[in-house]
Scaffold this motif. Structure first.
Motif, PDB file in Angstrom:
ATOM      1  N   LEU A  66       0.821  -1.206   0.000  1.00  0.00           N
ATOM      2  CA  LEU A  66       0.000   0.000   0.000  1.00  0.00           C
ATOM      3  C   LEU A  66       0.856   1.259   0.000  1.00  0.00           C
ATOM      4  CD1 LEU A  66      -3.117  -0.453   2.308  1.00  0.00           C
ATOM      5  CD2 LEU A  66      -3.048   0.132  -0.102  1.00  0.00           C
ATOM      6  N   THR A  67       1.989   1.210   0.678  1.00  0.00           N
ATOM      7  CA  THR A  67       2.892   2.354   0.675  1.00  0.00           C
ATOM      8  C   THR A  67       3.410   2.614  -0.740  1.00  0.00           C
ATOM      9  OG1 THR A  67       3.554   2.012   2.971  1.00  0.00           O
ATOM     10  CG2 THR A  67       5.070   3.269   1.594  1.00  0.00           C
ATOM     11  N   VAL A  68       3.808   1.561  -1.431  1.00  0.00           N
ATOM     12  CA  VAL A  68       4.276   1.720  -2.822  1.00  0.00           C
ATOM     13  C   VAL A  68       3.146   2.277  -3.681  1.00  0.00           C
ATOM     14  CG1 VAL A  68       5.054   0.482  -4.884  1.00  0.00           C
ATOM     15  CG2 VAL A  68       6.047  -0.062  -2.655  1.00  0.00           C
ATOM     16  N   PHE A  69       1.943   1.737  -3.529  1.00  0.00           N
ATOM     17  CA  PHE A  69       0.777   2.211  -4.289  1.00  0.00           C
ATOM     18  C   PHE A  69       0.505   3.678  -3.986  1.00  0.00           C
ATOM     19  CE2 PHE A  69      -4.053   2.336  -4.395  1.00  0.00           C
ATOM     20  CZ  PHE A  69      -4.123   2.626  -5.747  1.00  0.00           C
ATOM     21  N   ALA A  70       0.528   4.049  -2.702  1.00  0.00           N
ATOM     22  CA  ALA A  70       0.226   5.428  -2.329  1.00  0.00           C
ATOM     23  C   ALA A  70       1.305   6.399  -2.808  1.00  0.00           C
ATOM     24  CB  ALA A  70       0.059   5.540  -0.815  1.00  0.00           C
ATOM     25  N   ARG A  71       2.555   5.991  -2.751  1.00  0.00           N
ATOM     26  CA  ARG A  71       3.652   6.890  -3.140  1.00  0.00           C
ATOM     27  C   ARG A  71       3.827   6.978  -4.655  1.00  0.00           C
ATOM     28  NH1 ARG A  71       4.268   9.908   1.145  1.00  0.00           N
ATOM     29  NH2 ARG A  71       4.921   8.779   3.000  1.00  0.00           N
ATOM     30  N   THR A  72       3.555   5.899  -5.388  1.00  0.00           N
ATOM     31  CA  THR A  72       3.855   5.879  -6.826  1.00  0.00           C
ATOM     32  C   THR A  72       2.635   5.636  -7.717  1.00  0.00           C
ATOM     33  OG1 THR A  72       4.371   3.519  -6.811  1.00  0.00           O
ATOM     34  CG2 THR A  72       6.198   5.046  -6.364  1.00  0.00           C
ATOM     35  N   GLY A  73       1.478   5.403  -7.122  1.00  0.00           N
ATOM     36  CA  GLY A  73       0.267   5.179  -7.895  1.00  0.00           C
ATOM     37  C   GLY A  73       0.238   3.785  -8.512  1.00  0.00           C
ATOM     38  N   ILE A  74      -0.769   3.541  -9.297  1.00  0.00           N
ATOM     39  CA  ILE A  74      -0.951   2.223  -9.919  1.00  0.00           C
ATOM     40  C   ILE A  74       0.197   1.937 -10.888  1.00  0.00           C
ATOM     41  CG2 ILE A  74      -2.412   2.895 -11.891  1.00  0.00           C
ATOM     42  CD1 ILE A  74      -3.235  -0.033  -9.668  1.00  0.00           C
ATOM     43  N   PHE A  75       0.689   2.981 -11.530  1.00  0.00           N
ATOM     44  CA  PHE A  75       1.806   2.847 -12.463  1.00  0.00           C
ATOM     45  C   PHE A  75       3.055   2.343 -11.730  1.00  0.00           C
ATOM     46  CE2 PHE A  75       5.320   4.808 -14.948  1.00  0.00           C
ATOM     47  CZ  PHE A  75       5.107   4.136 -16.143  1.00  0.00           C
ATOM     48  N   GLY A  76       3.405   2.980 -10.639  1.00  0.00           N
ATOM     49  CA  GLY A  76       4.574   2.569  -9.859  1.00  0.00           C
ATOM     50  C   GLY A  76       4.404   1.216  -9.215  1.00  0.00           C
ATOM     51  N   LEU A  77       3.185   0.917  -8.740  1.00  0.00           N
ATOM     52  CA  LEU A  77       2.934  -0.392  -8.137  1.00  0.00           C
ATOM     53  C   LEU A  77       3.127  -1.502  -9.160  1.00  0.00           C
ATOM     54  CD1 LEU A  77       2.024  -2.123  -5.726  1.00  0.00           C
ATOM     55  CD2 LEU A  77      -0.337  -1.778  -6.501  1.00  0.00           C
ATOM     56  N   MET A  78       2.673  -1.281 -10.382  1.00  0.00           N
ATOM     57  CA  MET A  78       2.849  -2.298 -11.430  1.00  0.00           C
ATOM     58  C   MET A  78       4.337  -2.516 -11.726  1.00  0.00           C
ATOM     59  SD  MET A  78      -0.109  -3.384 -11.868  1.00  0.00           S
ATOM     60  CE  MET A  78       0.193  -4.506 -13.179  1.00  0.00           C
ATOM     61  N   ILE A  79       5.103  -1.448 -11.807  1.00  0.00           N
ATOM     62  CA  ILE A  79       6.551  -1.568 -12.035  1.00  0.00           C
ATOM     63  C   ILE A  79       7.195  -2.320 -10.871  1.00  0.00           C
ATOM     64  CG2 ILE A  79       8.718  -0.279 -12.199  1.00  0.00           C
ATOM     65  CD1 ILE A  79       7.120   1.860 -13.783  1.00  0.00           C
ATOM     66  N   PHE A  80       6.835  -1.953  -9.635  1.00  0.00           N
ATOM     67  CA  PHE A  80       7.356  -2.623  -8.439  1.00  0.00           C
ATOM     68  C   PHE A  80       7.071  -4.124  -8.505  1.00  0.00           C
ATOM     69  CE2 PHE A  80       6.658  -4.199  -4.097  1.00  0.00           C
ATOM     70  CZ  PHE A  80       7.825  -3.815  -3.468  1.00  0.00           C
ATOM     71  N   LEU A  81       5.837  -4.483  -8.812  1.00  0.00           N
ATOM     72  CA  LEU A  81       5.463  -5.904  -8.857  1.00  0.00           C
ATOM     73  C   LEU A  81       6.177  -6.643  -9.992  1.00  0.00           C
ATOM     74  CD1 LEU A  81       1.653  -5.641  -8.058  1.00  0.00           C
ATOM     75  CD2 LEU A  81       3.494  -6.404  -6.532  1.00  0.00           C
ATOM     76  N   ILE A  82       6.278  -6.027 -11.154  1.00  0.00           N
ATOM     77  CA  ILE A  82       6.973  -6.657 -12.287  1.00  0.00           C
ATOM     78  C   ILE A  82       8.438  -6.916 -11.936  1.00  0.00           C
ATOM     79  CG2 ILE A  82       7.838  -6.235 -14.640  1.00  0.00           C
ATOM     80  CD1 ILE A  82       5.103  -4.818 -15.163  1.00  0.00           C
ATOM     81  N   ILE A  83       9.096  -5.923 -11.349  1.00  0.00           N
ATOM     82  CA  ILE A  83      10.501  -6.080 -10.968  1.00  0.00           C
ATOM     83  C   ILE A  83      10.648  -7.231  -9.967  1.00  0.00           C
ATOM     84  CG2 ILE A  83      12.388  -5.016  -9.646  1.00  0.00           C
ATOM     85  CD1 ILE A  83      11.565  -2.336 -11.004  1.00  0.00           C
ATOM     86  N   HIS A  84       9.778  -7.277  -8.971  1.00  0.00           N
ATOM     87  CA  HIS A  84       9.921  -8.309  -7.938  1.00  0.00           C
ATOM     88  C   HIS A  84       9.550  -9.699  -8.440  1.00  0.00           C
ATOM     89  CE1 HIS A  84      11.398  -5.947  -4.609  1.00  0.00           C
ATOM     90  NE2 HIS A  84      10.766  -4.953  -5.210  1.00  0.00           N
ATOM     91  N   PHE A  85       8.580  -9.792  -9.345  1.00  0.00           N
ATOM     92  CA  PHE A  85       8.297 -11.102  -9.941  1.00  0.00           C
ATOM     93  C   PHE A  85       9.465 -11.563 -10.812  1.00  0.00           C
ATOM     94  CE2 PHE A  85       3.705 -10.307  -9.012  1.00  0.00           C
ATOM     95  CZ  PHE A  85       3.531 -11.425  -8.203  1.00  0.00           C
TER      96      PHE A  85
END
Length: 162
Positions: A66-85
């Motif tokens: 939620l912190t990643v989502f709140a700080r970077t929005g849906i765009f940043g959350l998707m990048i975060f998840l793609i990188i970690h997967f």
């Protein structure tokens, strides 16, 4: 919430419900503004408004995702998840290669690091753990170690195929 009979002995209670309040607040805030939803809120701005023991402000929703989502929005959350997967995919490939190539030291290191990553990802559900430098620095160094092992194992695999 914080309950106490004597302020010298302040203790926490009912923090699970408080976290749910934080999470609902953050999600509601994100969906209230199209810019917040897509690009996130400002770094440094508090995401929740609560004061803990001693009047110390709580700024994060106690959830890494939620912190990643709140700080970077849906765009940043998707990048975060793609990188970690992708990183998890590299770990899995490295683990398999270490077994195939009988690199047992690398395998033991990968198992240790895999357990560490699992703990971080699970703790991330109840704490914004990677906000703290002393966790995020080690986390990133360990991922670098996994990538180095992966590179070495792939190099061994390619040299044995030629």
């Amino acid at each position: 919430g914080y309950n106490y009979e004597n302020e010298i002995f302040e203790t926490t209670s009912d923090t699970a419900n408080l976290r749910l309040v934080f999470w609902k607040f953050v999600i509601k805030t994100q969906f209230s503004n199209i810019n917040f939803l897509i690009f996130g809120q400002d770094y440094g701005a508090p995401l929740v408004f609560f004061k803990s023991v001693g009047g110390i402000p709580v700024r994060e929703p106690h959830n890494m995702y939620l912190t990643v989502f709140a700080r970077t929005g849906i765009f940043g959350l998707m990048i975060f998840l793609i990188i970690h997967f992708k990183l998890l995919s590299i770990w899995i490939q490295s683990y398999k290669l270490s077994l195939i190539q009988k690199k047992y030291t690398d395998n033991k290191i990968l198992v240790f690091l895999g357990i560490y990553f699992l703990f971080i990802y699970i703790i991330g559900l109840t704490d914004s753990i990677l906000v703290a430098n002393y966790y995020s620095i080690v986390f990133n160094i360990f991922w670098g170690w996994v990538i180095a092992i992966h590179y070495k194992l792939k190099k061994n695999e390619n040299s044995s195929n030629t």
